[in-house]
Design a protein around this motif. Structure first.
Motif, PDB file in Angstrom:
ATOM      1  N   PRO A 131      40.956  -7.592 -34.182  1.00 52.53           N
ATOM      2  CA  PRO A 131      39.770  -7.318 -35.027  1.00 52.53           C
ATOM      3  C   PRO A 131      40.330  -7.411 -36.370  1.00 52.53           C
ATOM      4  CG  PRO A 131      41.003  -5.195 -33.916  1.00 52.53           C
ATOM      5  CD  PRO A 131      41.436  -6.376 -33.261  1.00 52.53           C
ATOM      6  N   MET A 132      41.660  -7.211 -36.693  1.00 53.87           N
ATOM      7  CA  MET A 132      42.374  -7.112 -38.010  1.00 53.87           C
ATOM      8  C   MET A 132      42.550  -8.683 -38.515  1.00 53.87           C
ATOM      9  SD  MET A 132      41.946  -4.004 -38.284  1.00 53.87           S
ATOM     10  CE  MET A 132      42.672  -3.920 -40.110  1.00 53.87           C
ATOM     11  N   ASP A 133      41.979  -9.686 -37.929  1.00 55.42           N
ATOM     12  CA  ASP A 133      42.499 -10.997 -38.273  1.00 55.42           C
ATOM     13  C   ASP A 133      41.183 -11.867 -38.134  1.00 55.42           C
ATOM     14  OD1 ASP A 133      43.289 -13.562 -38.705  1.00 55.42           O
ATOM     15  OD2 ASP A 133      44.809 -13.580 -37.166  1.00 55.42           O
ATOM     16  N   VAL A 134      40.461 -12.193 -39.259  1.00 54.82           N
ATOM     17  CA  VAL A 134      39.089 -13.010 -39.189  1.00 54.82           C
ATOM     18  C   VAL A 134      39.447 -14.515 -38.475  1.00 54.82           C
ATOM     19  CG1 VAL A 134      37.298 -13.845 -40.306  1.00 54.82           C
ATOM     20  CG2 VAL A 134      38.011 -11.812 -40.954  1.00 54.82           C
ATOM     21  N   ALA A 135      40.570 -14.973 -38.926  1.00 56.28           N
ATOM     22  CA  ALA A 135      41.166 -16.194 -38.485  1.00 56.28           C
ATOM     23  C   ALA A 135      41.155 -16.445 -36.951  1.00 56.28           C
ATOM     24  CB  ALA A 135      42.489 -16.492 -38.977  1.00 56.28           C
ATOM     25  N   ASP A 136      41.518 -15.326 -36.440  1.00 55.95           N
ATOM     26  CA  ASP A 136      41.600 -15.363 -34.802  1.00 55.95           C
ATOM     27  C   ASP A 136      40.203 -15.158 -34.300  1.00 55.95           C
ATOM     28  OD1 ASP A 136      43.263 -14.560 -32.427  1.00 55.95           O
ATOM     29  OD2 ASP A 136      41.951 -12.853 -32.284  1.00 55.95           O
ATOM     30  N   LEU A 137      39.363 -14.241 -34.715  1.00 55.21           N
ATOM     31  CA  LEU A 137      38.106 -14.391 -34.247  1.00 55.21           C
ATOM     32  C   LEU A 137      37.446 -15.931 -34.552  1.00 55.21           C
ATOM     33  CD1 LEU A 137      35.101 -13.207 -33.409  1.00 55.21           C
ATOM     34  CD2 LEU A 137      34.998 -12.521 -35.722  1.00 55.21           C
ATOM     35  N   ALA A 138      37.489 -16.656 -35.724  1.00 57.96           N
ATOM     36  CA  ALA A 138      37.105 -17.893 -35.873  1.00 57.96           C
ATOM     37  C   ALA A 138      37.446 -18.866 -34.769  1.00 57.96           C
ATOM     38  CB  ALA A 138      37.704 -18.237 -37.321  1.00 57.96           C
ATOM     39  N   ALA A 139      39.188 -18.632 -34.400  1.00 55.25           N
ATOM     40  CA  ALA A 139      39.501 -19.873 -33.404  1.00 55.25           C
ATOM     41  C   ALA A 139      39.077 -19.615 -32.189  1.00 55.25           C
ATOM     42  CB  ALA A 139      41.101 -19.333 -33.429  1.00 55.25           C
ATOM     43  N   ARG A 140      38.425 -18.159 -31.862  1.00 50.62           N
ATOM     44  CA  ARG A 140      38.054 -17.855 -30.178  1.00 50.62           C
ATOM     45  C   ARG A 140      36.598 -18.084 -30.198  1.00 50.62           C
ATOM     46  NH1 ARG A 140      41.869 -15.236 -27.590  1.00 50.62           N
ATOM     47  NH2 ARG A 140      43.765 -14.292 -28.904  1.00 50.62           N
ATOM     48  N   ILE A 141      35.778 -18.558 -31.327  1.00 51.20           N
ATOM     49  CA  ILE A 141      34.310 -18.776 -31.051  1.00 51.20           C
ATOM     50  C   ILE A 141      34.210 -20.094 -30.615  1.00 51.20           C
ATOM     51  CG2 ILE A 141      32.176 -19.044 -32.441  1.00 51.20           C
ATOM     52  CD1 ILE A 141      32.866 -16.881 -34.120  1.00 51.20           C
ATOM     53  N   SER A 142      33.415 -20.232 -29.436  1.00 49.16           N
ATOM     54  CA  SER A 142      33.199 -21.706 -28.992  1.00 49.16           C
ATOM     55  C   SER A 142      31.912 -21.917 -28.914  1.00 49.16           C
ATOM     56  CB  SER A 142      33.905 -21.760 -27.449  1.00 49.16           C
ATOM     57  OG  SER A 142      33.029 -20.796 -26.524  1.00 49.16           O
ATOM     58  N   ASP A 143      31.638 -23.167 -28.314  1.00 46.63           N
ATOM     59  CA  ASP A 143      30.016 -23.663 -28.268  1.00 46.63           C
ATOM     60  C   ASP A 143      29.281 -22.708 -27.117  1.00 46.63           C
ATOM     61  OD1 ASP A 143      31.424 -24.759 -26.050  1.00 46.63           O
ATOM     62  OD2 ASP A 143      30.759 -26.779 -26.479  1.00 46.63           O
ATOM     63  N   ARG A 144      30.129 -21.938 -26.305  1.00 49.86           N
ATOM     64  CA  ARG A 144      29.414 -20.921 -25.603  1.00 49.86           C
ATOM     65  C   ARG A 144      29.146 -19.535 -25.921  1.00 49.86           C
ATOM     66  NH1 ARG A 144      32.211 -19.738 -21.541  1.00 49.86           N
ATOM     67  NH2 ARG A 144      34.238 -20.347 -22.043  1.00 49.86           N
ATOM     68  N   THR A 145      29.843 -19.315 -27.002  1.00 47.58           N
ATOM     69  CA  THR A 145      29.704 -18.139 -27.762  1.00 47.58           C
ATOM     70  C   THR A 145      28.474 -17.606 -28.074  1.00 47.58           C
ATOM     71  OG1 THR A 145      32.176 -18.130 -28.292  1.00 47.58           O
ATOM     72  CG2 THR A 145      30.856 -16.397 -29.088  1.00 47.58           C
ATOM     73  N   ARG A 146      27.820 -16.751 -27.680  1.00 47.48           N
ATOM     74  CA  ARG A 146      26.495 -16.317 -27.841  1.00 47.48           C
ATOM     75  C   ARG A 146      26.580 -14.971 -28.658  1.00 47.48           C
ATOM     76  NH1 ARG A 146      26.333 -20.736 -27.333  1.00 47.48           N
ATOM     77  NH2 ARG A 146      25.119 -21.960 -25.974  1.00 47.48           N
ATOM     78  N   LEU A 147      27.426 -14.171 -28.526  1.00 45.31           N
ATOM     79  CA  LEU A 147      27.392 -12.776 -28.887  1.00 45.31           C
ATOM     80  C   LEU A 147      28.909 -12.297 -29.319  1.00 45.31           C
ATOM     81  CD1 LEU A 147      25.935  -9.996 -29.553  1.00 45.31           C
ATOM     82  CD2 LEU A 147      26.472  -9.295 -27.059  1.00 45.31           C
ATOM     83  N   VAL A 148      28.950 -11.879 -30.525  1.00 41.48           N
ATOM     84  CA  VAL A 148      30.346 -11.210 -31.088  1.00 41.48           C
ATOM     85  C   VAL A 148      30.029  -9.540 -31.132  1.00 41.48           C
ATOM     86  CG1 VAL A 148      31.872 -11.203 -32.933  1.00 41.48           C
ATOM     87  CG2 VAL A 148      30.913 -13.463 -31.894  1.00 41.48           C
ATOM     88  N   TRP A 149      30.860  -8.754 -30.686  1.00 44.91           N
ATOM     89  CA  TRP A 149      30.882  -7.541 -31.028  1.00 44.91           C
ATOM     90  C   TRP A 149      31.708  -7.248 -31.889  1.00 44.91           C
ATOM     91  CZ3 TRP A 149      27.347  -4.105 -29.842  1.00 44.91           C
ATOM     92  CH2 TRP A 149      26.528  -4.146 -28.692  1.00 44.91           C
ATOM     93  N   LEU A 150      31.263  -6.151 -33.009  1.00 55.08           N
ATOM     94  CA  LEU A 150      32.065  -5.666 -33.881  1.00 55.08           C
ATOM     95  C   LEU A 150      32.149  -4.105 -33.778  1.00 55.08           C
ATOM     96  CD1 LEU A 150      30.083  -7.646 -36.730  1.00 55.08           C
ATOM     97  CD2 LEU A 150      32.084  -8.473 -35.675  1.00 55.08           C
ATOM     98  N   GLU A 151      33.338  -3.637 -34.492  1.00 53.32           N
ATOM     99  CA  GLU A 151      33.342  -2.241 -34.263  1.00 53.32           C
ATOM    100  C   GLU A 151      33.946  -1.778 -35.606  1.00 53.32           C
ATOM    101  OE1 GLU A 151      34.760   1.080 -31.331  1.00 53.32           O
ATOM    102  OE2 GLU A 151      34.069  -0.485 -30.417  1.00 53.32           O
ATOM    103  N   ALA A 152      33.342  -0.621 -36.304  1.00 47.93           N
ATOM    104  CA  ALA A 152      34.089  -0.259 -37.473  1.00 47.93           C
ATOM    105  C   ALA A 152      33.725   1.098 -37.718  1.00 47.93           C
ATOM    106  CB  ALA A 152      33.732  -0.911 -38.920  1.00 47.93           C
TER     107      ALA A 152
END
Length: 404
Positions: A131-152
């Motif tokens: 959650p502390m690395d936007v680049a890690d989230l970017a790397a994990r989004i694939s063409d099958r990703t339909r939902l990203v949960w966020l928590e703050a």
């Protein structure tokens, strides 16, 4: 003339219209009457234009939905029986077999359990991101990703992510993003306007069990949106799952809502006071509170929440965690928690009574986060007690169980 029992049940009296009072009326129903067959066939439950069945809404639940939508800055809200139900309603409405959901590694545990259990059984895959690395989230989004949960902020360890950066990324990738906004409560920041220029999450899920209820006695959740098509997906799933809340529970939340700002601010002040005190205690290797300089994600909290007033104090929930130094055994940590007299052992937060829970972080995360000190994490939720009494309670427990 009807028999007395029939007259009692089919009584013709209708009270006069025009009654008005501070609290909305409480309407409880499964059955809803229609004046004729044409009305029964024509009435639409989807857009709050009429009443069809208690599960689809009453004046009481419609009123609460509208007030939660206003609190969150959204346009439409559905009510569900718990915060977890809000997460499940969202996931089941937006995901199907072959899809993927991404969840922050510090997310509310039952959200992860839902992905690992029911969603996996339905052929929906999941992955956890840093959650502390936007680049890690970017790397994990694939063409099958339909939902990203966020928590703050993150559950238990209170990291505050770059929420603006995360939402911008989801927007750029065309992926729906849903925020667990229980911590923010619609007060610390605006989920549907994160940057002052309309940058918005798609969905805000909220455990009304916490600050909106405020009494520690109601289980309820909400799902709020601004997009009509997205709202209708969620609402149709809500209907097909048979989700509903009771009129009495809705009444309790409606009664508490006018004081939510006062209660949130009071719990916030107390939590900051205690967190600053805890930061001076040698037994605590680290204190985790987003508003505390040095806490993970403090700069992101400052950017999003810290400019809420002229003094730059911002807003934060009445939660903070400590990492008890690794030199203390689990038995000593447990003894510390047991020694507390005003902080009660119990799950949840946002109520009038302060709570404490020790956690085994090793069983909750993929790996130990580099930004966390080694030790045992203990989370505190501040209620409405006097901060001086709570500080004295912490001090006596430290003295009793965490020597040296």
């Amino acid at each position: 003339m009807s028999e007395p029992i029939t007259s009692l049940i089919q009584h013709p009296y209708v009270p006069p219209a025009g009654f008005d009072a501070p609290q909305p009326g409480v309407f409880k129903a499964s059955t809803v009457f229609f004046p004729d067959v044409a009305a029964m066939r024509a009435r639409d439950w989807k857009h709050k234009e009429g009443y069809t069945y208690g599960l689809h809404g009453t004046p009481t639940t419609f009123t609460l939905e509208e007030r939660i939508a206003t609190l969150e800055g959204g346009l439409q809200t559905v009510l569900v029986p718990s915060g977890l139900a809000a997460i499940a309603n969202t996931a089941l409405a937006l995901l199907k077999t072959g899809d993927e959901v991404l969840i922050p590694d510090n997310a509310y545990g039952p959200n992860k359990a839902l992905a690992e259990g029911e969603l996996a059984q339905y052929g929906i895959t999941h992955a956890y991101y840093d959650p502390m690395d936007v680049a890690d989230l970017a790397a994990r989004i694939s063409d099958r990703t339909r939902l990203v949960w966020l928590e703050a902020a993150g559950s238990v360890t209170m990291e505050f992510p770059d929420l603006v950066g995360q939402v911008r990324l989801c927007r750029a990738r065309g992926v729906t993003c849903a925020l667990d906004n229980t911590w923010g409560a619609g007060l610390a920041f605006h989920p549907f306007d994160l940057d002052g220029a309309g940058l918005a999450v798609d969905v805000s899920a909220h455990a009304l069990t916490k600050y909106p209820s405020g009494g520690g006695d109601v289980l309820m959740g909400s799902v709020t949106t601004r997009d009509e098509a997205l709202h209708m997906k969620i609402k149709l799933t809500h209907m097909r799952l048979g989700l509903g809340v009771s009129g009495n529970d809705a009444e309790a939340v409606l009664r508490a809502l006018p004081s939510i700002g006062l209660r949130y601010a009071a719990a916030d002040r107390t939590a900051r006071t205690l967190a600053r005190w805890a930061a001076q205690q040698p037994a605590f290797a680290q204190v985790l509170h987003p508003a505390l300089p040095g806490s993970p994600g403090h700069a992101h909290w400052q950017q999003l929440c810290g400019a809420a007033d002229a003094a730059g104090q911002g807003a934060a929930a009445g939660l903070f965690s400590v990492v008890i130094h690794e030199r203390y055994s689990q038995a000593q940590v447990d003894a510390f928690c047991n020694a507390l007299r005003l902080f009660r052992l119990g799950y949840s937060w946002g109520g009038p009574i302060s709570l404490v829970v020790p956690y085994d972080l090793r069983g909750m995360r993929q790996r130990w986060p580099a930004h966390l000190a080694r030790g045992t994490v203990v989370r505190f939720s501040t209620g409405l007690e006097d901060a001086r009494d709570l500080q004295a309670d912490l001090a006596q427990a430290v003295a009793a169980a965490l020597p040296g």
